[in-house]
Motif scaffolding. Structure first.
Motif, PDB file in Angstrom:
ATOM      1  N   ILE A 101       0.859  -1.173   0.000  1.00  0.00           N
ATOM      2  CA  ILE A 101       0.000   0.000   0.000  1.00  0.00           C
ATOM      3  C   ILE A 101       0.897   1.225   0.000  1.00  0.00           C
ATOM      4  O   ILE A 101       1.814   1.341   0.810  1.00  0.00           O
ATOM      5  CB  ILE A 101      -0.948  -0.003   1.212  1.00  0.00           C
ATOM      6  CG1 ILE A 101      -1.941  -1.154   1.071  1.00  0.00           C
ATOM      7  CG2 ILE A 101      -1.668   1.336   1.337  1.00  0.00           C
ATOM      8  CD1 ILE A 101      -2.902  -1.291   2.213  1.00  0.00           C
ATOM      9  N   ILE A 102       0.630   2.142  -0.913  1.00  0.00           N
ATOM     10  CA  ILE A 102       1.447   3.346  -1.054  1.00  0.00           C
ATOM     11  C   ILE A 102       1.001   4.366  -0.019  1.00  0.00           C
ATOM     12  O   ILE A 102      -0.189   4.681   0.082  1.00  0.00           O
ATOM     13  CB  ILE A 102       1.308   3.935  -2.469  1.00  0.00           C
ATOM     14  CG1 ILE A 102       1.799   2.918  -3.496  1.00  0.00           C
ATOM     15  CG2 ILE A 102       2.058   5.247  -2.592  1.00  0.00           C
ATOM     16  CD1 ILE A 102       1.472   3.283  -4.918  1.00  0.00           C
ATOM     17  N   ASP A 103       1.953   4.876   0.742  1.00  0.00           N
ATOM     18  CA  ASP A 103       1.672   5.881   1.763  1.00  0.00           C
ATOM     19  C   ASP A 103       2.497   7.126   1.460  1.00  0.00           C
ATOM     20  O   ASP A 103       3.726   7.095   1.546  1.00  0.00           O
ATOM     21  CB  ASP A 103       2.028   5.322   3.146  1.00  0.00           C
ATOM     22  CG  ASP A 103       1.725   6.307   4.266  1.00  0.00           C
ATOM     23  OD1 ASP A 103       0.866   7.188   4.070  1.00  0.00           O
ATOM     24  OD2 ASP A 103       2.347   6.179   5.337  1.00  0.00           O
ATOM     25  N   ILE A 104       1.821   8.205   1.069  1.00  0.00           N
ATOM     26  CA  ILE A 104       2.503   9.480   0.821  1.00  0.00           C
ATOM     27  C   ILE A 104       2.579  10.191   2.154  1.00  0.00           C
ATOM     28  O   ILE A 104       1.582  10.674   2.672  1.00  0.00           O
ATOM     29  CB  ILE A 104       1.750  10.332  -0.226  1.00  0.00           C
ATOM     30  CG1 ILE A 104       1.591   9.554  -1.522  1.00  0.00           C
ATOM     31  CG2 ILE A 104       2.489  11.643  -0.461  1.00  0.00           C
ATOM     32  CD1 ILE A 104       0.724  10.241  -2.544  1.00  0.00           C
ATOM     33  N   LYS A 105       3.777  10.236   2.732  1.00  0.00           N
ATOM     34  CA  LYS A 105       3.938  10.807   4.061  1.00  0.00           C
ATOM     35  C   LYS A 105       4.091  12.320   4.040  1.00  0.00           C
ATOM     36  O   LYS A 105       3.583  13.001   4.904  1.00  0.00           O
ATOM     37  CB  LYS A 105       5.142  10.180   4.751  1.00  0.00           C
ATOM     38  CG  LYS A 105       4.956   8.700   5.017  1.00  0.00           C
ATOM     39  CD  LYS A 105       6.133   8.138   5.746  1.00  0.00           C
ATOM     40  CE  LYS A 105       5.898   6.685   5.994  1.00  0.00           C
ATOM     41  NZ  LYS A 105       5.703   6.354   7.363  1.00  0.00           N
ATOM     42  N   ARG A 106       4.815  12.833   3.044  1.00  0.00           N
ATOM     43  CA  ARG A 106       5.065  14.265   3.005  1.00  0.00           C
ATOM     44  C   ARG A 106       5.331  14.710   1.571  1.00  0.00           C
ATOM     45  O   ARG A 106       5.985  14.024   0.815  1.00  0.00           O
ATOM     46  CB  ARG A 106       6.268  14.595   3.869  1.00  0.00           C
ATOM     47  CG  ARG A 106       6.704  16.046   3.757  1.00  0.00           C
ATOM     48  CD  ARG A 106       7.977  16.308   4.507  1.00  0.00           C
ATOM     49  NE  ARG A 106       7.617  17.034   5.701  1.00  0.00           N
ATOM     50  CZ  ARG A 106       8.406  17.215   6.718  1.00  0.00           C
ATOM     51  NH1 ARG A 106       9.594  16.700   6.716  1.00  0.00           N
ATOM     52  NH2 ARG A 106       8.018  17.915   7.740  1.00  0.00           N
ATOM     53  N   VAL A 107       4.802  15.880   1.244  1.00  0.00           N
ATOM     54  CA  VAL A 107       5.064  16.510  -0.039  1.00  0.00           C
ATOM     55  C   VAL A 107       5.541  17.932   0.258  1.00  0.00           C
ATOM     56  O   VAL A 107       4.879  18.669   0.986  1.00  0.00           O
ATOM     57  CB  VAL A 107       3.800  16.559  -0.927  1.00  0.00           C
ATOM     58  CG1 VAL A 107       4.069  17.331  -2.206  1.00  0.00           C
ATOM     59  CG2 VAL A 107       3.310  15.156  -1.240  1.00  0.00           C
ATOM     60  N   THR A 108       6.698  18.284  -0.293  1.00  0.00           N
ATOM     61  CA  THR A 108       7.228  19.635  -0.132  1.00  0.00           C
ATOM     62  C   THR A 108       7.449  20.228  -1.516  1.00  0.00           C
ATOM     63  O   THR A 108       8.057  19.598  -2.370  1.00  0.00           O
ATOM     64  CB  THR A 108       8.559  19.630   0.643  1.00  0.00           C
ATOM     65  OG1 THR A 108       8.372  18.926   1.876  1.00  0.00           O
ATOM     66  CG2 THR A 108       9.035  21.042   0.929  1.00  0.00           C
ATOM     67  N   VAL A 109       6.921  21.439  -1.718  1.00  0.00           N
ATOM     68  CA  VAL A 109       7.087  22.142  -2.985  1.00  0.00           C
ATOM     69  C   VAL A 109       8.009  23.337  -2.722  1.00  0.00           C
ATOM     70  O   VAL A 109       7.713  24.173  -1.863  1.00  0.00           O
ATOM     71  CB  VAL A 109       5.741  22.620  -3.561  1.00  0.00           C
ATOM     72  CG1 VAL A 109       5.946  23.327  -4.884  1.00  0.00           C
ATOM     73  CG2 VAL A 109       4.780  21.444  -3.721  1.00  0.00           C
ATOM     74  N   PHE A 110       9.146  23.387  -3.430  1.00  0.00           N
ATOM     75  CA  PHE A 110      10.113  24.480  -3.312  1.00  0.00           C
ATOM     76  C   PHE A 110       9.916  25.421  -4.498  1.00  0.00           C
ATOM     77  O   PHE A 110      10.151  25.026  -5.634  1.00  0.00           O
ATOM     78  CB  PHE A 110      11.543  23.942  -3.349  1.00  0.00           C
ATOM     79  CG  PHE A 110      11.858  22.962  -2.247  1.00  0.00           C
ATOM     80  CD1 PHE A 110      12.268  23.420  -1.005  1.00  0.00           C
ATOM     81  CD2 PHE A 110      11.760  21.598  -2.462  1.00  0.00           C
ATOM     82  CE1 PHE A 110      12.569  22.515   0.002  1.00  0.00           C
ATOM     83  CE2 PHE A 110      12.053  20.696  -1.461  1.00  0.00           C
ATOM     84  CZ  PHE A 110      12.461  21.153  -0.216  1.00  0.00           C
ATOM     85  N   PHE A 111       9.493  26.653  -4.227  1.00  0.00           N
ATOM     86  CA  PHE A 111       9.355  27.658  -5.276  1.00  0.00           C
ATOM     87  C   PHE A 111      10.595  28.548  -5.273  1.00  0.00           C
ATOM     88  O   PHE A 111      11.135  28.874  -4.215  1.00  0.00           O
ATOM     89  CB  PHE A 111       8.112  28.528  -5.050  1.00  0.00           C
ATOM     90  CG  PHE A 111       6.827  27.828  -5.385  1.00  0.00           C
ATOM     91  CD1 PHE A 111       6.449  27.659  -6.702  1.00  0.00           C
ATOM     92  CD2 PHE A 111       6.000  27.342  -4.380  1.00  0.00           C
ATOM     93  CE1 PHE A 111       5.264  27.017  -7.019  1.00  0.00           C
ATOM     94  CE2 PHE A 111       4.824  26.704  -4.692  1.00  0.00           C
ATOM     95  CZ  PHE A 111       4.448  26.534  -6.009  1.00  0.00           C
ATOM     96  N   TYR A 112      11.040  28.959  -6.459  1.00  0.00           N
ATOM     97  CA  TYR A 112      12.201  29.846  -6.568  1.00  0.00           C
ATOM     98  C   TYR A 112      11.812  31.303  -6.309  1.00  0.00           C
ATOM     99  O   TYR A 112      12.664  32.125  -6.026  1.00  0.00           O
ATOM    100  CB  TYR A 112      12.870  29.676  -7.927  1.00  0.00           C
ATOM    101  CG  TYR A 112      13.561  28.328  -8.017  1.00  0.00           C
ATOM    102  CD1 TYR A 112      14.788  28.122  -7.422  1.00  0.00           C
ATOM    103  CD2 TYR A 112      12.940  27.258  -8.656  1.00  0.00           C
ATOM    104  CE1 TYR A 112      15.408  26.886  -7.464  1.00  0.00           C
ATOM    105  CE2 TYR A 112      13.550  26.022  -8.708  1.00  0.00           C
ATOM    106  CZ  TYR A 112      14.785  25.831  -8.110  1.00  0.00           C
ATOM    107  OH  TYR A 112      15.387  24.607  -8.151  1.00  0.00           O
TER     108      TYR A 112
END
Length: 164
Positions: A122-133
């Protein structure tokens, strides 16, 4: 368990299944039911013979151990499969999120994902971080859209270390 022990247990299993089927066939009444039952029992015996060879017996492919003996090929460990699946999931999620963000802004960005695959795959997405310039004007809209897509709010970072 050594290969010879696996072969012995396989042969012993076939012996017991054969004996049980012989007794069952002997006790069957004659007639149409007997022919149908013998056909079903024959198919069952064939399945017992070929199942370990094709690795279709056992939870999570444990029956592949016998298939390894016959083919000389050792199947990859489930942890290897989990890592491969995690990498594929990471790529697919990143591609989907990249498409969403590109539709909302032209500001360059990078995405960091923390994804885990459990033993049950089972896929578990724990964290998503988006870095903008640089800070996009519609960051709230982007955040809302990504939260709706992911089911949780991703973390946003801007080049000047300003967090939102």
């Amino acid at each position: 368990m050594k290969k010879t022990e696996k072969l012995k247990s396989f042969a012993l299993m076939l012996l017991f299944v054969s004996a049980a089927l012989a007794v069952t066939v002997f006790m069957l009444p004659s007639g149409r039911i007997s022919k149908t039952a013998k056909s079903v029992l024959s198919v069952f015996m064939v399945f017992c013979v070929i199942a370990p060879v094709f690795g279709i017996i056992g939870k999570n492919g444990v029956g592949r151990e016998l298939a390894d003996i016959f083919s000389g090929y050792s199947s990859p460990e489930s942890s290897d499969n989990g890592e491969i699946m995690a990498e594929q999931a990471r790529e697919q999620v990143a591609a989907a999120l990249t498409e969403i963000i590109k539709n909302k802004t032209e500001i360059p960005f990078d995405i960091s994902l923390d994804i885990d695959i459990g033993d049950d795959f089972i896929i578990d997405i724990k964290r998503v971080t988006v870095f903008f310039y640089s800070r996009p004007e519609n960051l709230g809209d982007i955040a809302f859209t990504l939260e709706k897509e992911l089911g949780f709010m991703p973390e946003f970072k801007v080049d000047d270390d300003e967090e939102n």
